[in-house]
Design a protein around this motif. Structure first.
Motif, mmCIF file in Angstrom:
data_model
loop_
_atom_site.group_PDB
_atom_site.id
_atom_site.type_symbol
_atom_site.label_atom_id
_atom_site.label_comp_id
_atom_site.label_asym_id
_atom_site.label_seq_id
_atom_site.Cartn_x
_atom_site.Cartn_y
_atom_site.Cartn_z
ATOM 1 N N GLU A 9 0.830 -1.187 0.000
ATOM 2 C CA GLU A 9 0.000 0.000 0.000
ATOM 3 C C GLU A 9 0.872 1.247 0.000
ATOM 4 O OE1 GLU A 9 -2.378 -0.764 3.441
ATOM 5 O OE2 GLU A 9 -4.049 -1.484 2.224
ATOM 6 N N TYR A 10 0.277 2.350 -0.403
ATOM 7 C CA TYR A 10 1.027 3.602 -0.489
ATOM 8 C C TYR A 10 0.419 4.644 0.427
ATOM 9 C CZ TYR A 10 -2.782 5.310 -3.455
ATOM 10 O OH TYR A 10 -4.017 5.692 -3.930
ATOM 11 N N ALA A 11 1.253 5.593 0.801
ATOM 12 C CA ALA A 11 0.782 6.728 1.596
ATOM 13 C C ALA A 11 0.373 7.887 0.700
ATOM 14 C CB ALA A 11 1.872 7.182 2.565
ATOM 15 N N ALA A 12 1.075 8.022 -0.425
ATOM 16 C CA ALA A 12 0.782 9.103 -1.365
ATOM 17 C C ALA A 12 1.314 8.720 -2.733
ATOM 18 C CB ALA A 12 1.418 10.406 -0.896
ATOM 19 N N ARG A 13 0.836 9.403 -3.745
ATOM 20 C CA ARG A 13 1.367 9.246 -5.103
ATOM 21 C C ARG A 13 1.905 10.591 -5.557
ATOM 22 N NH1 ARG A 13 -3.491 5.832 -6.864
ATOM 23 N NH2 ARG A 13 -2.718 3.683 -6.938
ATOM 24 N N VAL A 14 3.111 10.572 -6.103
ATOM 25 C CA VAL A 14 3.757 11.766 -6.643
ATOM 26 C C VAL A 14 3.956 11.536 -8.130
ATOM 27 C CG1 VAL A 14 5.769 13.271 -6.569
ATOM 28 C CG2 VAL A 14 4.933 12.212 -4.456
ATOM 29 N N GLN A 15 3.234 12.288 -8.947
ATOM 30 C CA GLN A 15 3.280 12.121 -10.399
ATOM 31 C C GLN A 15 3.061 10.656 -10.772
ATOM 32 O OE1 GLN A 15 7.047 13.800 -11.578
ATOM 33 N NE2 GLN A 15 6.371 15.899 -11.224
ATOM 34 N N GLY A 16 2.119 10.036 -10.102
ATOM 35 C CA GLY A 16 1.761 8.651 -10.385
ATOM 36 C C GLY A 16 2.629 7.608 -9.725
ATOM 37 N N GLU A 17 3.741 8.028 -9.128
ATOM 38 C CA GLU A 17 4.631 7.072 -8.467
ATOM 39 C C GLU A 17 4.304 7.009 -6.980
ATOM 40 O OE1 GLU A 17 8.754 7.555 -9.303
ATOM 41 O OE2 GLU A 17 8.385 8.243 -11.357
ATOM 42 N N PRO A 20 5.713 4.474 -0.660
ATOM 43 C CA PRO A 20 5.188 3.346 0.121
ATOM 44 C C PRO A 20 4.793 3.737 1.538
ATOM 45 C CG PRO A 20 7.203 2.726 -1.023
ATOM 46 C CD PRO A 20 7.073 4.214 -1.162
ATOM 47 N N ARG A 21 3.700 3.180 1.986
ATOM 48 C CA ARG A 21 3.246 3.417 3.348
ATOM 49 C C ARG A 21 4.265 2.928 4.369
ATOM 50 N NH1 ARG A 21 -2.573 1.722 3.888
ATOM 51 N NH2 ARG A 21 -3.099 3.924 3.701
ATOM 52 N N LYS A 22 5.056 1.930 3.983
ATOM 53 C CA LYS A 22 6.030 1.389 4.940
ATOM 54 C C LYS A 22 7.082 2.438 5.317
ATOM 55 C CE LYS A 22 8.985 -0.782 1.407
ATOM 56 N NZ LYS A 22 9.526 -2.074 0.918
ATOM 57 N N ARG A 23 7.320 3.437 4.454
ATOM 58 C CA ARG A 23 8.253 4.506 4.825
ATOM 59 C C ARG A 23 7.688 5.348 5.961
ATOM 60 N NH1 ARG A 23 10.360 7.627 -0.472
ATOM 61 N NH2 ARG A 23 11.136 9.011 1.181
ATOM 62 N N VAL A 24 6.395 5.598 5.905
ATOM 63 C CA VAL A 24 5.754 6.336 6.995
ATOM 64 C C VAL A 24 5.733 5.490 8.260
ATOM 65 C CG1 VAL A 24 3.629 7.463 7.757
ATOM 66 C CG2 VAL A 24 4.364 7.661 5.369
ATOM 67 N N ASP A 25 5.414 4.193 8.105
ATOM 68 C CA ASP A 25 5.396 3.298 9.261
ATOM 69 C C ASP A 25 6.765 3.241 9.929
ATOM 70 O OD1 ASP A 25 2.748 2.720 8.778
ATOM 71 O OD2 ASP A 25 3.166 0.878 7.671
ATOM 72 N N ALA A 26 7.829 3.179 9.107
ATOM 73 C CA ALA A 26 9.181 3.111 9.664
ATOM 74 C C ALA A 26 9.527 4.388 10.405
ATOM 75 C CB ALA A 26 10.195 2.855 8.549
ATOM 76 N N PHE A 27 9.116 5.528 9.846
ATOM 77 C CA PHE A 27 9.383 6.804 10.522
ATOM 78 C C PHE A 27 8.627 6.888 11.840
ATOM 79 C CE2 PHE A 27 8.389 11.267 11.382
ATOM 80 C CZ PHE A 27 9.658 11.824 11.358
ATOM 81 N N LEU A 28 7.381 6.429 11.836
ATOM 82 C CA LEU A 28 6.585 6.447 13.058
ATOM 83 C C LEU A 28 7.169 5.533 14.125
ATOM 84 C CD1 LEU A 28 2.981 6.450 11.561
ATOM 85 C CD2 LEU A 28 3.980 8.241 12.982
ATOM 86 N N VAL A 215 -0.003 16.208 -5.407
ATOM 87 C CA VAL A 215 0.154 14.942 -4.684
ATOM 88 C C VAL A 215 -1.217 14.341 -4.394
ATOM 89 C CG1 VAL A 215 0.962 13.871 -2.548
ATOM 90 C CG2 VAL A 215 2.354 15.616 -3.670
ATOM 91 N N GLU A 216 -1.319 13.037 -4.599
ATOM 92 C CA GLU A 216 -2.549 12.300 -4.271
ATOM 93 C C GLU A 216 -2.290 11.493 -3.004
ATOM 94 O OE1 GLU A 216 -5.134 8.502 -5.941
ATOM 95 O OE2 GLU A 216 -3.626 9.459 -7.223
ATOM 96 N N TYR A 217 -3.113 11.712 -1.979
ATOM 97 C CA TYR A 217 -2.919 11.032 -0.702
ATOM 98 C C TYR A 217 -3.845 9.831 -0.577
ATOM 99 C CZ TYR A 217 -0.483 15.303 0.638
ATOM 100 O OH TYR A 217 0.399 16.360 0.675
ATOM 101 N N ALA A 218 -3.320 8.791 0.058
ATOM 102 C CA ALA A 218 -4.167 7.660 0.417
ATOM 103 C C ALA A 218 -5.022 8.051 1.620
ATOM 104 C CB ALA A 218 -3.297 6.450 0.755
ATOM 105 N N PRO A 219 -6.195 7.440 1.768
ATOM 106 C CA PRO A 219 -7.025 7.743 2.938
ATOM 107 C C PRO A 219 -6.252 7.506 4.239
ATOM 108 C CG PRO A 219 -8.274 6.477 1.327
ATOM 109 C CD PRO A 219 -6.852 6.490 0.842
#
Length: 236
Positions: A9-17, A20-28, A215-219
């Motif tokens: 799953e993703y946290a956001a999309r930047v120009q369609g790319e 990954p949500r796991k980057r946010v999870d790791a930071f948290l 930027v497109e954000y995931a819910p």
């Protein structure tokens, strides 16, 4: 209960790319337990209605859940700014910044939180790319000599000599003597650096406003100040 997310799953999309949500999870997991508090972009709500019909434990659980949702949105912004800054550094031909560890959170000065907002202050502390971009933007700022002279004339209190400070001289009083002030030549370079720094920060804000708009954000990962979600907060 902690939300469980798939690594795909993703946290956001930047120009369609996807970011990954796991980057946010790791930071948290490895980053600060709570966002730095200060002006702008704080990550916990402070205007919740008091519902006396709910027992205290339910109120506490609701507030904790709301704070955790905002913390995730705040962390998403920090990670996203790092991603956007990396892309911009590459586009500008700046040297590639080192990879950032999820736990790489430098001390965030309270003054920066007050001046920049908690999100940008934390992003600059966390992201070598964001710091490199800010440095490049500062270096591009041209401060006219007239602006430096005007700052010197307008801020007499900042240019008192150490002796005048010890004597408690009123910089705007009739008794102040020219000898009580550092000369323009003594402070000119320092004023220029300060004004370039301020202009560089404005340029950084403008850059971020421009690149973040698409930027497109995931819910669950929207900006903490986005009024479209019920936990939003934006204050100055």
């Amino acid at each position: 209960m902690t939300e469980q997310h798939s690594e795909t799953e993703y946290a956001a999309r930047v120009q369609g790319e996807e970011v990954p949500r796991k980057r946010v999870d790791a930071f948290l997991t490895a980053g600060p337990t709570t966002p730095p508090r200060g002006a702008g972009n704080c990550a916990t709500s402070h205007d919740e209605p008091a519902d006396t019909r709910q027992p205290a434990p339910a109120l506490t659980a609701n507030r904790l859940a709301r704070a955790e949702r905002q913390r995730r949105r705040w962390a998403t912004q920090v990670v996203l700014i790092d991603e956007l800054a990396r892309r911009t550094c590459a586009e500008r031909g700046l040297p590639a910044p080192p990879d950032v560890s999820p736990a790489a959170m430098l001390t965030v000065p309270e003054a920066d939180v007050a001046d920049l907002g908690s999100i940008i202050a934390a992003a600059l502390a966390h992201s070598p790319a964001a710091r490199a971009l800010l440095t490049a933007l500062e270096g591009e700022q041209h401060i006219p000599e007239e602006a430096v002279r005007e700052y010197y004339a307008r801020n007499r209190d900042r240019h008192l000599t150490p002796d005048a400070l010890r004597r408690g001289v009123d910089p705007y009083g009739a008794s102040a003597e020219p000898a009580d002030f550092l000369t323009y030549g003594q402070v000119r370079d320092g004023i220029g650096r300060e004004l370039r720094r301020a202009a560089g920060r404005v340029a950084f804000f403008d850059w971020l406003d421009g690149v973040r708009g698409g930027v497109e954000y995931a819910p669950g990962h929207e900006h903490p100040g986005d009024p479209s979600h019920p936990d939003h907060e934006h204050r100055h």
